[in-house]
Design an enzyme around this catalytic site. Sequence first.
Site, mmCIF file in Angstrom:
data_model
loop_
_atom_site.group_PDB
_atom_site.id
_atom_site.type_symbol
_atom_site.label_atom_id
_atom_site.label_comp_id
_atom_site.label_asym_id
_atom_site.label_seq_id
_atom_site.Cartn_x
_atom_site.Cartn_y
_atom_site.Cartn_z
ATOM 1 N N CYS A 171 14.938 8.522 -5.847
ATOM 2 C CA CYS A 171 15.810 9.627 -5.472
ATOM 3 C C CYS A 171 17.299 9.320 -5.636
ATOM 4 O O CYS A 171 18.135 10.203 -5.474
ATOM 5 C CB CYS A 171 15.545 10.064 -4.037
ATOM 6 S SG CYS A 171 16.085 8.877 -2.774
ATOM 7 N N LYS B 242 -20.409 -16.319 2.392
ATOM 8 C CA LYS B 242 -19.501 -15.392 3.074
ATOM 9 C C LYS B 242 -19.251 -14.227 2.120
ATOM 10 O O LYS B 242 -18.444 -14.313 1.207
ATOM 11 C CB LYS B 242 -18.184 -16.066 3.463
ATOM 12 C CG LYS B 242 -17.275 -15.163 4.280
ATOM 13 C CD LYS B 242 -15.999 -15.889 4.692
ATOM 14 C CE LYS B 242 -15.136 -14.983 5.551
ATOM 15 N NZ LYS B 242 -14.722 -13.750 4.853
ATOM 16 N N CYS C 196 13.076 12.051 0.130
ATOM 17 C CA CYS C 196 12.811 11.233 -1.053
ATOM 18 C C CYS C 196 11.413 11.560 -1.574
ATOM 19 O O CYS C 196 10.438 11.446 -0.822
ATOM 20 C CB CYS C 196 12.910 9.748 -0.704
ATOM 21 S SG CYS C 196 12.444 8.644 -2.056
ATOM 22 N N CYS D 232 15.010 2.605 1.234
ATOM 23 C CA CYS D 232 15.668 3.794 0.692
ATOM 24 C C CYS D 232 16.222 4.607 1.855
ATOM 25 O O CYS D 232 15.514 4.853 2.840
ATOM 26 C CB CYS D 232 14.670 4.627 -0.108
ATOM 27 S SG CYS D 232 15.233 6.306 -0.462
ATOM 28 N N CYS E 137 17.910 3.818 -4.721
ATOM 29 C CA CYS E 137 16.475 4.074 -4.769
ATOM 30 C C CYS E 137 16.090 4.497 -6.185
ATOM 31 O O CYS E 137 16.698 5.414 -6.746
ATOM 32 C CB CYS E 137 16.102 5.179 -3.778
ATOM 33 S SG CYS E 137 14.383 5.731 -3.909
ATOM 34 N N ALA F 226 -42.746 6.838 -13.239
ATOM 35 C CA ALA F 226 -43.742 7.140 -12.207
ATOM 36 C C ALA F 226 -43.081 7.318 -10.849
ATOM 37 O O ALA F 226 -43.419 8.221 -10.077
ATOM 38 C CB ALA F 226 -44.786 6.018 -12.154
ATOM 39 N N LYS G 122 -13.641 -21.360 3.837
ATOM 40 C CA LYS G 122 -13.212 -20.483 2.749
ATOM 41 C C LYS G 122 -12.972 -21.264 1.460
ATOM 42 O O LYS G 122 -12.659 -22.460 1.466
ATOM 43 C CB LYS G 122 -11.913 -19.756 3.141
ATOM 44 C CG LYS G 122 -12.047 -18.818 4.329
ATOM 45 C CD LYS G 122 -12.796 -17.560 3.971
ATOM 46 C CE LYS G 122 -12.045 -16.688 2.978
ATOM 47 N NZ LYS G 122 -10.813 -16.087 3.484
ATOM 48 N N TYR H 83 -27.579 -10.316 7.889
ATOM 49 C CA TYR H 83 -27.456 -11.738 8.212
ATOM 50 C C TYR H 83 -27.371 -12.076 9.697
ATOM 51 O O TYR H 83 -27.345 -13.260 10.053
ATOM 52 C CB TYR H 83 -26.235 -12.341 7.501
ATOM 53 C CG TYR H 83 -24.933 -11.599 7.715
ATOM 54 C CD1 TYR H 83 -24.162 -11.822 8.837
ATOM 55 C CD2 TYR H 83 -24.482 -10.688 6.771
ATOM 56 C CE1 TYR H 83 -22.960 -11.158 9.025
ATOM 57 C CE2 TYR H 83 -23.291 -10.015 6.935
ATOM 58 C CZ TYR H 83 -22.532 -10.251 8.076
ATOM 59 O OH TYR H 83 -21.344 -9.584 8.257
#
Length: 700
Positions: free
Chosen positions: A429, A139, A448, A442, A426, A62, A336, A248
């Site tokens: 490369c 939180k 690279c 690197c 690296c 609907a 926390k 909030y």
Amino acid sequence: MSDADADTESNPYLRNPPTEFDPAEELAREDAERQAELLREAIREHDHRYYVEAEPLVSDAAYDALFSRLVALEGAFDLDTTNSPTNRVGGEPLDKLETVEHAAPMLSIDQSTEADDLREFDERVRREVGDVAYVCEPKFDGLSVEVVYEDGQFARAATRGDGQRGDDVSAQVKTIPTVPLSLRGDPPEHLAVRGEVYMPKPAFSDLNRQRVEAGEDPFANPRNAAAGTLRNLDPTVVADRPLAVFFYDILDASDTPETQRAALDRFRDWGLRVADDHVEFVDDVEGAIDYRDEMLDLRDDLDFEIDGTVIKVDSREAREQLGEKSRSVRWAFAYKFPARHEVTTVRDIVVQVGRTGRLTPVALLDPVDVGGVTVSRATLHNPDEIASLGVAVGDRVRVKRAGDVIPQVVDVVEDGGGTYEFPDECPVCGSQVDRDGPLAFCSGGLTCPAQREASIGHFAVKGAMDIDGLGGERVAQLVDAGLVENVADLYDLTVDDLVELEGWGETSAQNLVDAIEETKSPSLASFLVGLSIPEVGEATARALAREFGSIDEFPIDEDVAESRFDAFEDRLTTVPDVGETVAHRVRDFFENEDNRVVIRSLLDHGVDPEPVEDGGDELDGVTIVVTGTLQVSRSAVRELVESHGGNVTGSVSGNTDYLVVGGNPGQSKRDDADENAVPTLDEDEFAAFLAERGVSYPPE
């Protein structure tokens, strides 16, 4: 008529509505307008009942029929759709996100995982304002937004950004079903509220399953999914994603309730969704601690992510007495939850190469559930961290989600007998790896492949060359097609090149080619930022530009003597904000011949960074801060002031000489100016101040 006034007797589309209609075109315009208004009113009520109260009045079928009828009427009679429910389907893609000033600062709050820190907060509050009651709320682990209503109608929405200004995400937020486009009841004429956009955990799982089935990478967690979705430039994509919002706080209003309790009650009256089942009111700090412990136990049963609780002083008068710090309020505290830990096995250690060449080791793990999120990789930060942990392939390790988001290895709980040596070359490369204290880089520079795509994307961002329309996906497409290998290749792109690629038309191709062409006269600072020089952000780039004045002063020639680099590094160490470490990294960048080749190629393509003109020392020793909107950009003000020996900073302190106040200014900087007795200047007074010292404003 507001939603709260919806009358089931006078509105036939509220209960047992018809689902079949005659063709829209057969209606007279007056009848179509009346029917559309009744449909909007009914659909808003249905949205509220479904998304906020979870008590739908009609079936999904609907509802769909009513919605389709409204779309048909608006299309057939070209009716105004401002804040119509049909806006939730999205709209035309945006070119970019504009930046807007918040109605009031969106400040952060102090936080801790220790109960004693919360008790210290409570002691300070009671010492300064006496007895208080607290409101305790979850939180939310999502994305904070400001939503503004004018005369009860949705006006705009913005991300938190830096607290003073954020990205305008109005088109995206309007598609979220739990955000009312018209408020109910009797809202204030002006209302700016703060909320949290999030993705419900069940919806997140469904979305990730769909992405995997479609061959796409899954999102790491609900917060990342929500943040990435909200910043998507295509509102239709946002409309298809399952986002929701909890509200909030009131940021600004023409009529503000006296308590947080009253504000939340008003939110409900206005149709703004709050976390009703998980808000508590307590009289003391021990009640707030108990609330946090209860929410920790409930955490995994919630259908949304939280990473702690927020304790707020209930009385708005007490809040105003407590005030704010430069970046956070003094009337709220986040208690926390501890980071989640689990134990798993390291199956491999790989090294990733970042945009500036930094090498980051990553542990590949046996998948483990850490707080409802499957973790299969975790950062090891740098070579020294590996050595400190003593971690190697095969070890059993304890993993946590730092900040409840980024997985990292905490310690080794069982030695698996393996060893790991950080590579000298690296992994992408083959260039030599340079060590700089605990970090590794690197030496391949802009050539690279691992750095290439990221450096090209960075070259285009705001603050660097600011190339409209060149986002990450398009950069990847250009690199994959072999059209761009380094940033200089961007200036070889043609419309014919681009229209051959999937998703490009003549208009979008021409727009990008034009946007690239328009960047050929950047400021020297923007050019330096765009080169992805390690340790060089916008502030350091401006300092280097002021010191050297011209790109010709940098060692970019084909053959550069070692003595020139020695002198260059010595000069770098004299630049404000550039210490020995940064100077060494900058020298390394320019000492790399591949990097110099790219820079010379950019210049050969017509890119000509504007030299920095030394305006003199008329503003020597003067420090200013800007708030609000001026007739020129803040970067232009910064360049003007700094070119004449002055300094522009981002926050007011006792060392600030003047606060320049433009249009729609933030309140916190003005409060800080009052607190530190810093004089304020409007734009005309600022221009007069500069003129007295022989500096023209606005800059040409």
